[in-house]
Each structure stands twice: as C-alpha cells, then as structure tokens.
Design a protein around this motif. Sequence first.
Motif, PDB file in Angstrom:
ATOM      1  N   ARG A 157       0.480  -1.200   0.012  1.00 33.54           N
ATOM      2  CA  ARG A 157      -0.321  -0.381  -0.230  1.00 33.54           C
ATOM      3  C   ARG A 157       0.922   1.518  -0.108  1.00 33.54           C
ATOM      4  O   ARG A 157       2.066   1.263   0.159  1.00 33.54           O
ATOM      5  CB  ARG A 157      -0.946   0.165   1.541  1.00 33.54           C
ATOM      6  CG  ARG A 157      -1.528  -1.113   1.228  1.00 33.54           C
ATOM      7  CD  ARG A 157      -2.781  -0.880   2.577  1.00 33.54           C
ATOM      8  NE  ARG A 157      -2.075  -1.745   3.445  1.00 33.54           N
ATOM      9  CZ  ARG A 157      -2.078  -2.781   4.317  1.00 33.54           C
ATOM     10  NH1 ARG A 157      -4.117  -2.890   4.215  1.00 33.54           N
ATOM     11  NH2 ARG A 157      -1.724  -2.865   5.354  1.00 33.54           N
ATOM     12  N   VAL A 158       0.548   2.465  -0.815  1.00 33.68           N
ATOM     13  CA  VAL A 158       1.627   3.354  -0.622  1.00 33.68           C
ATOM     14  C   VAL A 158       0.058   4.528  -0.211  1.00 33.68           C
ATOM     15  O   VAL A 158      -0.978   4.731  -0.066  1.00 33.68           O
ATOM     16  CB  VAL A 158       1.194   3.767  -2.358  1.00 33.68           C
ATOM     17  CG1 VAL A 158       1.749   5.293  -2.246  1.00 33.68           C
ATOM     18  CG2 VAL A 158       1.462   3.040  -3.120  1.00 33.68           C
ATOM     19  N   TYR A 159       1.914   5.322   0.523  1.00 32.64           N
ATOM     20  CA  TYR A 159       0.809   5.980   1.717  1.00 32.64           C
ATOM     21  C   TYR A 159       1.476   7.933   1.410  1.00 32.64           C
ATOM     22  O   TYR A 159       3.036   8.150   0.835  1.00 32.64           O
ATOM     23  CB  TYR A 159       1.412   6.332   3.512  1.00 32.64           C
ATOM     24  CG  TYR A 159       0.425   4.668   3.848  1.00 32.64           C
ATOM     25  CD1 TYR A 159      -0.499   4.499   4.777  1.00 32.64           C
ATOM     26  CD2 TYR A 159       1.248   3.608   3.159  1.00 32.64           C
ATOM     27  CE1 TYR A 159      -0.427   3.639   5.357  1.00 32.64           C
ATOM     28  CE2 TYR A 159       0.714   2.266   3.760  1.00 32.64           C
ATOM     29  CZ  TYR A 159      -0.591   2.330   5.128  1.00 32.64           C
ATOM     30  OH  TYR A 159      -0.758   1.198   5.085  1.00 32.64           O
ATOM     31  N   VAL A 160       0.983   8.855   0.921  1.00 28.95           N
ATOM     32  CA  VAL A 160       0.817  10.089   0.527  1.00 28.95           C
ATOM     33  C   VAL A 160       0.733  11.187   1.468  1.00 28.95           C
ATOM     34  O   VAL A 160      -0.302  11.443   1.021  1.00 28.95           O
ATOM     35  CB  VAL A 160       0.545  10.281  -0.232  1.00 28.95           C
ATOM     36  CG1 VAL A 160       1.040  11.454  -1.017  1.00 28.95           C
ATOM     37  CG2 VAL A 160       0.731   9.154  -2.131  1.00 28.95           C
ATOM     38  N   CYS A 161       1.463  11.878   1.668  1.00 28.00           N
ATOM     39  CA  CYS A 161       1.470  12.187   3.222  1.00 28.00           C
ATOM     40  C   CYS A 161       0.192  14.033   2.321  1.00 28.00           C
ATOM     41  O   CYS A 161       1.629  14.663   1.524  1.00 28.00           O
ATOM     42  CB  CYS A 161       3.120  12.954   4.048  1.00 28.00           C
ATOM     43  SG  CYS A 161       3.412  12.394   4.518  1.00 28.00           S
ATOM     44  N   ASP A 162      -0.217  14.902   2.919  1.00 26.08           N
ATOM     45  CA  ASP A 162      -1.151  15.490   2.185  1.00 26.08           C
ATOM     46  C   ASP A 162      -1.178  16.820   2.800  1.00 26.08           C
ATOM     47  O   ASP A 162      -2.187  16.260   3.958  1.00 26.08           O
ATOM     48  CB  ASP A 162      -2.225  15.623   1.162  1.00 26.08           C
ATOM     49  CG  ASP A 162      -2.657  16.482   0.256  1.00 26.08           C
ATOM     50  OD1 ASP A 162      -2.111  17.036  -0.027  1.00 26.08           O
ATOM     51  OD2 ASP A 162      -4.202  16.154  -0.230  1.00 26.08           O
ATOM     52  N   VAL A 163      -0.076  17.908   3.026  1.00 27.97           N
ATOM     53  CA  VAL A 163      -0.315  18.510   4.290  1.00 27.97           C
ATOM     54  C   VAL A 163      -1.938  18.865   4.339  1.00 27.97           C
ATOM     55  O   VAL A 163      -2.142  19.921   3.397  1.00 27.97           O
ATOM     56  CB  VAL A 163       1.400  19.300   4.001  1.00 27.97           C
ATOM     57  CG1 VAL A 163       1.899  20.686   5.155  1.00 27.97           C
ATOM     58  CG2 VAL A 163       2.386  17.947   3.592  1.00 27.97           C
ATOM     59  N   GLY A 164      -1.727  18.891   6.035  1.00 30.13           N
ATOM     60  CA  GLY A 164      -2.908  20.194   6.073  1.00 30.13           C
ATOM     61  C   GLY A 164      -4.269  19.349   5.883  1.00 30.13           C
ATOM     62  O   GLY A 164      -4.865  18.961   6.283  1.00 30.13           O
ATOM     63  N   ARG A 165      -3.999  18.427   5.348  1.00 29.96           N
ATOM     64  CA  ARG A 165      -5.172  16.894   4.948  1.00 29.96           C
ATOM     65  C   ARG A 165      -5.048  15.927   5.395  1.00 29.96           C
ATOM     66  O   ARG A 165      -5.301  14.705   5.190  1.00 29.96           O
ATOM     67  CB  ARG A 165      -5.469  16.413   3.286  1.00 29.96           C
ATOM     68  CG  ARG A 165      -5.898  18.397   2.602  1.00 29.96           C
ATOM     69  CD  ARG A 165      -5.782  18.434   1.859  1.00 29.96           C
ATOM     70  NE  ARG A 165      -7.431  17.624   1.356  1.00 29.96           N
ATOM     71  CZ  ARG A 165      -7.168  17.099   0.015  1.00 29.96           C
ATOM     72  NH1 ARG A 165      -5.982  16.791  -0.001  1.00 29.96           N
ATOM     73  NH2 ARG A 165      -8.545  16.523  -0.061  1.00 29.96           N
ATOM     74  N   GLY A 166      -4.448  14.840   6.267  1.00 30.02           N
ATOM     75  CA  GLY A 166      -3.433  14.112   6.455  1.00 30.02           C
ATOM     76  C   GLY A 166      -3.017  13.203   5.575  1.00 30.02           C
ATOM     77  O   GLY A 166      -1.476  13.431   5.334  1.00 30.02           O
ATOM     78  N   VAL A 167      -2.897  11.444   5.995  1.00 29.67           N
ATOM     79  CA  VAL A 167      -2.356  11.411   4.646  1.00 29.67           C
ATOM     80  C   VAL A 167      -3.822  10.315   4.130  1.00 29.67           C
ATOM     81  O   VAL A 167      -4.571   9.383   4.730  1.00 29.67           O
ATOM     82  CB  VAL A 167      -1.665  10.175   5.538  1.00 29.67           C
ATOM     83  CG1 VAL A 167      -0.840   8.646   4.947  1.00 29.67           C
ATOM     84  CG2 VAL A 167      -0.616  10.433   7.339  1.00 29.67           C
ATOM     85  N   ARG A 168      -3.044  10.354   2.271  1.00 26.26           N
ATOM     86  CA  ARG A 168      -3.685   9.219   1.662  1.00 26.26           C
ATOM     87  C   ARG A 168      -3.591   8.237   1.654  1.00 26.26           C
ATOM     88  O   ARG A 168      -2.030   7.755   1.433  1.00 26.26           O
ATOM     89  CB  ARG A 168      -3.945  10.458   0.570  1.00 26.26           C
ATOM     90  CG  ARG A 168      -3.985  11.249   0.537  1.00 26.26           C
ATOM     91  CD  ARG A 168      -6.513  11.009   1.027  1.00 26.26           C
ATOM     92  NE  ARG A 168      -7.175  12.401   1.296  1.00 26.26           N
ATOM     93  CZ  ARG A 168      -6.791  12.913   1.590  1.00 26.26           C
ATOM     94  NH1 ARG A 168      -6.780  13.083   2.966  1.00 26.26           N
ATOM     95  NH2 ARG A 168      -7.717  14.391   1.378  1.00 26.26           N
ATOM     96  N   VAL A 169      -4.157   6.660   1.411  1.00 26.43           N
ATOM     97  CA  VAL A 169      -3.810   5.358   1.197  1.00 26.43           C
ATOM     98  C   VAL A 169      -4.253   4.757  -0.382  1.00 26.43           C
ATOM     99  O   VAL A 169      -5.871   5.273  -0.476  1.00 26.43           O
ATOM    100  CB  VAL A 169      -4.301   4.778   2.534  1.00 26.43           C
ATOM    101  CG1 VAL A 169      -3.191   2.929   2.290  1.00 26.43           C
ATOM    102  CG2 VAL A 169      -3.925   5.008   3.798  1.00 26.43           C
ATOM    103  N   PHE A 170      -3.121   4.045  -1.042  1.00 24.42           N
ATOM    104  CA  PHE A 170      -3.623   3.837  -2.624  1.00 24.42           C
ATOM    105  C   PHE A 170      -3.906   2.480  -2.061  1.00 24.42           C
ATOM    106  O   PHE A 170      -1.999   1.497  -1.378  1.00 24.42           O
ATOM    107  CB  PHE A 170      -2.614   4.553  -3.542  1.00 24.42           C
ATOM    108  CG  PHE A 170      -3.839   5.938  -2.980  1.00 24.42           C
ATOM    109  CD1 PHE A 170      -4.210   6.251  -4.321  1.00 24.42           C
ATOM    110  CD2 PHE A 170      -2.517   6.776  -2.292  1.00 24.42           C
ATOM    111  CE1 PHE A 170      -4.640   7.537  -3.722  1.00 24.42           C
ATOM    112  CE2 PHE A 170      -3.200   8.834  -2.374  1.00 24.42           C
ATOM    113  CZ  PHE A 170      -4.339   8.798  -3.518  1.00 24.42           C
TER     114      PHE A 170
END
Length: 465
Positions: free
Chosen positions: A407-420
């Motif tokens: 699974r891929v985790y992306v920090c989206d500053v100010g919006r938490g972490v998105r998981v793909f």
Amino acid sequence: MPTSFKCPMCAAPLDFPGGGAVTMRCPYCENSVIIPEELRRGGFSPGTREAQGSGGAFAPVINQALKIAEVAQLARSGNKIAAIKLYRETFGGGLKEAKESVEKIERGEPISFTQTTIEGAGRSPQQGGAAPLVQHSLAEKKAGGGRCLILGIVLIVAITGALILFGGGAAYFVSRQAQTSAPTKTAPFNKPSAPDGFAAVALEFGSEGIGAGQFKDARSVAVDGQGHIYTAEYIGGRVQVFDAKGVFLTQWMVDSKRPLSSMAADRKGNVYIVQGGSIFRYEGLTGTALGEVEKRGGPGFRQNYSDIFVALDGSLYAIASNYYLVHIGTDGAIKSIIDGREKTGEYLHFESLAVSGTGQLYALDRTEKSVFKFAPDGRYLNRFGGDGDQPGQLKSPDDIKIDGQGRVYVCDVGRGVRVFDADGRYIDSFAANEVIFSLAINDQNEIFASQRNRHKIVKYVLNKP
C-alpha cells in the motif's frame, strides 16, 4: 485584547475576523480553525450585559458545548491524548473517567453528567457550582415561563449549531431527569459519523523546545531494523535518537549551516542524511560519520540529490536533479538511472520517492500533485492522484512511503495521509487535518509521522489488515 492567533494546523498567523465568528478558514492551509475562546468572548461572555439576568447562566453552558465540540474534533482526527487532556482541563475528573468519556464521544455514544441544574454554572463543583453542560427542566419553571422557554430554545439551537459547525458532531448529551412530575425527554444532537477507521494513534512523544525529546522543526523521521526512531530538524543539523517506545536515548549533529532535506535508516542502524545535494552516511546510535555516497553516474554527469530511500536489500534509491531516479548499490556504486522526464514525456519535479519489496518505484511530483509509478527495469507504468479535494486527489503532497502489503501512503500537508493500493486505487485516509511532513514504516506496518504543528512524533497502528 489580542486580535490575532496562530493556526493550530500550520502555525500561520491569523487575524480574528470579529462579528461573533467561532470558526474561520486558514488562508494558508485552507483548514477550518476554531477561534480561541478568549477572542470569541468579545461578542458574548458571562460578564456582558447580554449574558446577565435570567439568561446569564446559559453562557457557561454554551461555552462548555463548544469545548465538547473541540474534544470531539480532536478525538475524531485521531488525537485522543489531546482530547482527554482538554476534557480534564475543562470538566475536571480523573484520567479514567475522562478517557471513558472521550471514547464515548469518539464512538458517538451519549455521555451523562450527575447534576441537573445550571444555576451554579460558572463556579466549580467545589464552590457549589453545577456539573458541566447539564440541561435544566424548563417545565418546573412556573414563573416567567415564556422567557425561559425562549432561552431554552436559544440554548438548544446554540449547542446544536456548535456541534454541527465543528464537524463534532461526535457527541450528544443525555442529562438526568429533573426532579419534577413531568420528566423531560432529550434527543440526540447530530449523531456523528464514525471516526477515522483505517489507523489509530498508538504512541506520541515530543514537545516544542530544544531539550531532550523536544523539537523545533523536526520534518524528517526514520526507523531502523532494531526499532530505533530517528528525528532530524530541517535547520540546525540536530538528529535525535529514541527507543521503540519514544524514550530519548541520545542526539548527534550534522552540518548546522545547511537545510536537511531528507533522512532514511537501513536495517543495520546506518542513517543517511541529504544535505547540500549530497548523501552522507552515519552510525545511527553514535553519529559517527561513515563517508559520502557516490555522486558520479558517468562522464561529466554529477548528481545533486534531494531525497533518499533505503530498500530492503540495503541499496539506496535517490532523487537527483529533480527528475532522475538513481539506484545506488550496497557497494556505493551507481547501478542505474531513470530519467523521469524522458520516460513520461512530462516536465516533472520529483519531491519524494519510495520502493516496494518487489522493486516497483513510486515518485511523488508536488507540482503535478501526482504519484508516478515505474517498473524495476525503469519502464513507466502509470500515474495517480491529481489536484483536487475528492478522495484520492491531492493538494499539497510532501512524502511517500510503502508498507509490507504494497500500500502507498502519501502525506498531504494539512489533510492527513492518503492511502492507495499498489496500482494507485484510493483505499482510505487517516490523520485528517494534520500537518505531516514525513513518514516512516517498520516491519510491523506501524507508521511514524512527523507532525510539525504539534512538534510531535506520532505512531499509528492499522485498524485494517
């Protein structure tokens, strides 16, 4: 009275808009911010003329409703420790009682208080005051019934509005029936949606400062094979070392004059630091310098590194000159170079990269707000993300990591972490509204995040396999 305050999400300076507003939108990170109570009191406080008389006793109740909404917001965003602390500061009581109440709020269950009057609101229970946020039966008010009825309606609207406004919606209230011949029924106020279910906070440590376990701007975090946690300040060259439970062990220094743009640790406890376009290797527990990583990739071709990732076999992957993906072997020699612009046909500017256990490369482009995926042999496969506010879209991506399930985790500053998933299909998100600059994931799929706005390192554990 001060008229400005800092955004709790990104620490940007904000000006109080006035006019009785209780929230505002930060123009920097675009998150909704609760205006501090001391500023809001300028429009309605127990000491003002509007709050005196028969309606004055309701002002503390409304303030307490707002506090409950803040507790709900903290719990819903995964900050349970902060929620418990705020609950105790506002309503008193022991740690166990506060923890149980916050967990009820988080689950959307009713919370009960032990007293039924508000005449003593504004005084502590020790001074004879009432317990917080309790509803008084208006049926027993014989005299002035019309005025009390109006005040009661205003109170219900104010409390309900506060809960809806703060997305809090995470609590509704049940008070004991007033001792009257006509019991009063209470209905739930805006029963909430479930809190973040993908991951939960399991550990957090740190505070603002320069002492042991304190941070000023720790944007980088890494974990080695023995569970040691490393944090690095963006400016000043300070690296701190903690054990797996977040207990401070030691610190060491790197170049204090250059920003530290990236950090990674291998399974043996070696730490790699990127400064001034170069990669330096250190012994993690002592800070002993072990040399600089090779830069040359061929005649006349010299790298300028900006991000680093350590693969499971100990080899390194790095971003060079903004759009090259460089693979460096365990012997320090460059094994391959992927030209991202040539492969995709796009003018890319990579911010961060990560590599899966099967060798798939994922490079994050902050300008395109997208993740680009490459095969181990360098073939361009696909891209995902894109600019937007919808699930799976990104606004300000800053770091990318991959767990043991691909699974891929992306920090989206100010919006938490998105998981793909591995192919870029959106799965879920967590840590909503948090300003997270860097992630690290260990063998147990535990996720460590550097939360700049709270000067903390937070460990998340997955609620889903």
